[in-house]
Write a protein that holds these residues in place. Structure first.
Motif, mmCIF file in Angstrom:
data_model
loop_
_atom_site.group_PDB
_atom_site.id
_atom_site.type_symbol
_atom_site.label_atom_id
_atom_site.label_comp_id
_atom_site.label_asym_id
_atom_site.label_seq_id
_atom_site.Cartn_x
_atom_site.Cartn_y
_atom_site.Cartn_z
ATOM 1 N N ILE A 76 0.862 -1.188 0.000
ATOM 2 C CA ILE A 76 0.000 0.000 0.000
ATOM 3 C C ILE A 76 0.896 1.234 0.000
ATOM 4 O O ILE A 76 1.944 1.236 0.664
ATOM 5 N N GLU A 77 0.485 2.267 -0.760
ATOM 6 C CA GLU A 77 1.309 3.467 -0.783
ATOM 7 C C GLU A 77 1.231 4.178 0.563
ATOM 8 O O GLU A 77 0.214 4.067 1.233
ATOM 9 N N SER A 78 2.253 4.896 0.989
ATOM 10 C CA SER A 78 3.508 5.003 0.291
ATOM 11 C C SER A 78 4.637 4.208 0.973
ATOM 12 O O SER A 78 5.554 3.736 0.297
ATOM 13 N N SER A 79 4.549 4.013 2.281
ATOM 14 C CA SER A 79 5.733 3.475 2.963
ATOM 15 C C SER A 79 5.956 1.978 2.783
ATOM 16 O O SER A 79 7.019 1.469 3.119
ATOM 17 N N GLY A 80 4.987 1.270 2.235
ATOM 18 C CA GLY A 80 5.213 -0.150 1.957
ATOM 19 C C GLY A 80 6.030 -0.364 0.688
ATOM 20 O O GLY A 80 6.571 -1.449 0.468
ATOM 21 N N ILE A 81 6.099 0.668 -0.147
ATOM 22 C CA ILE A 81 6.664 0.473 -1.492
ATOM 23 C C ILE A 81 8.150 0.098 -1.449
ATOM 24 O O ILE A 81 8.574 -0.827 -2.151
ATOM 25 N N LYS A 121 -4.403 5.093 -2.599
ATOM 26 C CA LYS A 121 -5.357 5.613 -1.615
ATOM 27 C C LYS A 121 -6.318 6.624 -2.215
ATOM 28 O O LYS A 121 -7.377 6.870 -1.694
ATOM 29 N N ARG A 122 -5.890 7.255 -3.297
ATOM 30 C CA ARG A 122 -6.776 8.221 -3.945
ATOM 31 C C ARG A 122 -7.022 7.794 -5.370
ATOM 32 O O ARG A 122 -6.168 7.191 -5.997
ATOM 33 N N LYS A 123 -8.180 8.138 -5.846
ATOM 34 C CA LYS A 123 -8.486 7.810 -7.246
ATOM 35 C C LYS A 123 -7.558 8.611 -8.142
ATOM 36 O O LYS A 123 -7.374 9.803 -7.945
ATOM 37 N N ILE A 126 2.944 -7.082 1.676
ATOM 38 C CA ILE A 126 4.022 -6.480 2.484
ATOM 39 C C ILE A 126 3.583 -5.099 2.964
ATOM 40 O O ILE A 126 2.946 -4.345 2.224
ATOM 41 N N ASP A 127 3.887 -4.786 4.223
ATOM 42 C CA ASP A 127 3.662 -3.407 4.698
ATOM 43 C C ASP A 127 4.751 -3.016 5.690
ATOM 44 O O ASP A 127 5.468 -3.868 6.210
ATOM 45 N N ASP A 128 4.858 -1.708 5.934
ATOM 46 C CA ASP A 128 5.910 -1.205 6.822
ATOM 47 C C ASP A 128 5.606 -1.524 8.283
ATOM 48 O O ASP A 128 6.472 -2.005 9.013
ATOM 49 N N PHE A 129 4.368 -1.250 8.722
ATOM 50 C CA PHE A 129 3.992 -1.453 10.127
ATOM 51 C C PHE A 129 2.755 -2.331 10.217
ATOM 52 O O PHE A 129 1.896 -2.305 9.334
ATOM 53 N N LEU A 130 2.641 -3.050 11.314
ATOM 54 C CA LEU A 130 1.394 -3.750 11.640
ATOM 55 C C LEU A 130 0.978 -3.296 13.030
ATOM 56 O O LEU A 130 1.724 -3.474 13.999
ATOM 57 N N ALA A 131 -0.199 -2.651 13.107
ATOM 58 C CA ALA A 131 -0.704 -2.163 14.400
ATOM 59 C C ALA A 131 -2.027 -2.884 14.695
ATOM 60 O O ALA A 131 -2.038 -3.987 15.230
ATOM 61 N N ASN A 132 -3.145 -2.277 14.278
ATOM 62 C CA ASN A 132 -4.440 -2.943 14.486
ATOM 63 C C ASN A 132 -4.802 -3.894 13.338
ATOM 64 O O ASN A 132 -5.800 -4.606 13.409
ATOM 65 N N GLY A 133 -4.021 -3.850 12.296
ATOM 66 C CA GLY A 133 -4.238 -4.786 11.181
ATOM 67 C C GLY A 133 -5.164 -4.281 10.099
ATOM 68 O O GLY A 133 -5.451 -5.003 9.147
#
Ligand code: 5GP
Length: 194
Positions: A57-62, A81-83, A123-130
């Motif tokens: 997901i943009e942007s920090s997972g890229i 995240k935006r059209k 893949i993502d940068d952080f996992l918090a509440n999911g």
């Protein structure tokens, strides 16, 4: 992953009991050498899964996703995240509530790039509440592809995200697992002496 854990301890800033800032190597300035090592580690962990695509997901997972894609020799798709005016293909979307921004976004990918034959690594940068990861799982499953695993750079294990994903039968692998951010200090799961 030792290198990452040390980097977080040395360069991360604990903003509160809940939030860690890693702007100097992941969320704003990016450390390419560290990202390369992260990519290699994801490739090693998920080697046997027959991954055909990576979705983030943009942007920090890229950044970590691209490095993993490079090592695994598979394409990387990032949910937007935006059209976008140029994203005119048929879209698959999900709704995601952002932990850090406290806002709800619709995230989308084009149907063109993920389909029934794919085995997807998320893949993502952080996992918090999911929320972000669950949104990505939703999108991948709607495409007909299989979620073969979830790779997280930094998991805050004191928040429920990892548990929620594992309850769905998904394989979650996090390179750094934070047990606590209390007293301005980062403590990892593997540091807790019982
Ligand atoms: P979740 O959707 O799992 O609740 O939160 C994950 C998303 O929120 C990640 O994509 C990440 O961008 C952001 N996030 C959650 N917690 C933190 C944190 O402690 N620090 C930073 N920098 N981002 C976070």
């Amino acid at each position: 992953m030792k290198l990452l854990e040390e980097k977080i301890k040395n360069d991360g800033k604990v903003l509160s009991d809940q939030v860690l800032k890693v702007d100097s190597f992941l969320n704003h300035q990016i450390d390419p050498q560290l990202m390369l090592e992260i990519g290699k580690e994801f490739a090693r962990i998920f080697e046997a899964e027959g991954i055909t695509k990576i979705v983030t997901i943009e942007s920090s997972g890229i950044a970590p996703a691209v490095m993993a894609g490079l090592q695994m020799n598979v394409p990387v798709i990032f949910a937007r995240k935006r059209k976008s005016l140029t994203l005119v293909d048929e879209l698959i979307s999900a709704t995601v509530h952002s932990f850090t921004k406290n806002e709800t976004n619709e995230i989308s990918i084009s149907k063109k790039y993920v389909n029934e034959i794919d085995r997807v690594l998320i893949i993502d940068d952080f996992l918090a509440n999911g929320e972000a990861a669950l949104g990505l799982v939703d999108i991948v499953q709607k495409s007909g592809a299989k979620v073969a695993g979830i790779g997280i750079v930094i998991e805050k294990s004191f928040q429920p995200g990892a548990q929620r994903l594992k309850e769905l039968g998904l394989r979650v692998e996090s390179l750094a697992r934070i047990a606590s951010l209390s007293n301005g200090e980062v403590t990892y799961i593997n540091e807790i002496v019982e």
